[in-house]
Design a protein around this motif. Structure first.
Motif, short mmCIF file in Angstrom:
data_model
loop_
_atom_site.label_atom_id
_atom_site.label_comp_id
_atom_site.label_asym_id
_atom_site.label_seq_id
_atom_site.Cartn_x
_atom_site.Cartn_y
_atom_site.Cartn_z
N VAL A 72 0.86 -1.18 0.00
CA VAL A 72 0.00 0.00 0.00
C VAL A 72 0.90 1.23 0.00
N ARG A 74 1.10 5.64 -0.52
CA ARG A 74 0.43 6.94 -0.65
C ARG A 74 0.98 7.63 -1.89
N PHE A 80 -4.24 6.58 -3.10
CA PHE A 80 -3.37 5.48 -2.69
C PHE A 80 -3.31 4.41 -3.79
N ILE A 82 -2.77 0.26 -4.29
CA ILE A 82 -2.74 -1.07 -3.67
C ILE A 82 -2.21 -2.03 -4.72
N LYS A 94 -9.27 6.89 2.50
CA LYS A 94 -8.91 5.79 3.41
C LYS A 94 -10.00 4.72 3.45
N VAL A 97 -9.49 2.33 0.67
CA VAL A 97 -8.36 1.44 0.97
C VAL A 97 -8.81 0.33 1.90
N SER A 98 -9.51 0.69 2.96
CA SER A 98 -9.99 -0.31 3.93
C SER A 98 -10.92 -1.33 3.28
N GLN A 100 -10.97 -2.29 0.11
CA GLN A 100 -10.19 -3.17 -0.75
C GLN A 100 -9.38 -4.18 0.06
#
Length: 240
Positions: A72, A74, A80, A82, A94, A97-98, A100
């Motif tokens: 991960v 930034r 971001f 991944i 965020k 991201v969480s 995914q």
């Protein structure tokens, strides 16, 4: 006269997952400079690490051959990347991201580790596998080393496009110039020290394969300690 039976005491088994092995290594002050920052994966820890390092690696507690490893990064303030295997997903926020990571980790236990910017050959990162063995309680010995160059677009070298002798990899890389033999001596010393520390806890272990990273300043990092390392790459390299 009544015979008194002695109660058998059970030997406590020490876990062999990545987090357990890291904690054993971390207990030795001499090894601390060679260990990337690592914690159990939690959302709070993930964002603390990203704020501090910019890039992190998520690794399953149990796993091998790079399976399930996620990077991960930034890119901008709220954007971001991944990266898993050779696939990259760009997301905003965020929460995305969480979401995914929840799908990718699938409720498995993970660690989060600082991503070391590895030295490269032709813009592909490489690390070094160091094989260390002992016979029963004899001293540990380094029995083989080879470099693994990551396949293009992969973030881990376990999917290796190229195997090289370590000397050749060091000399072909663009990292800070350091005498090759001096660097090899440092790598071997770190691995032997780490083997002794792990061997004190995992007494039955007689072989360890260390994944050693070199950053662009030629600093040595213990990426991982493998208790069931494959010998096939050494055989292949010797046959070339």
């Amino acid at each position: 006269m009544v015979a008194i039976r002695k109660r058998k005491t059970k030997t406590k088994m020490v876990a062999q997952h990545k987090w357990a092995k890291f904690r054993v290594l971390k207990e030795m002050n001499e090894l601390e400079p060679f260990l990337p920052a690592t914690q159990k994966f939690r959302k709070r820890v993930l964002w603390d690490f990203i704020d501090k390092y910019g890039k992190v690696m998520l690794k399953p507690y149990l796993g091998h051959s790079g399976r399930g490893v996620i990077q991960v990064s930034r890119l901008e303030e709220n954007r971001f990347a991944i990266h898993i295997e050779n696939k990259k997903i760009i997301v905003d926020g965020k929460r995305s991201v969480s979401d995914q990571l929840e799908k990718l980790t699938n409720a498995r236990r993970y660690i989060v580790q600082r991503r070391i910017s590895l030295a490269e050959i032709n813009k592909r990162p490489f690390d070094i596998r160091v094989m260390v063995k002992r016979k029963k309680q004899s001293p540990w010995k380094v029995t083989g080393m080879f470099a693994k160059v990551a396949e293009r677009d992969y973030v881990v070298s376990n999917v290796s496009g190229t195997l090289l002798p370590v000397e050749a990899a060091i000399e072909q890389s663009l990292m800070k110039p350091v005498p090759t033999q001096k660097l090899l001596k440092r790598i071997k010393k770190v691995c032997l020290t780490a083997s002794k520390q792990l061997g004190n806890v995992y007494a039955a272990q007689n072989i360890i394969g260390f994944d050693i990273g070199l950053d662009h300043d030629a600093n040595v990092w213990i990426i991982e300690a493998n208790f069931k390392p494959s010998l096939r790459p050494l055989i292949l390299l010797k046959g070339t």
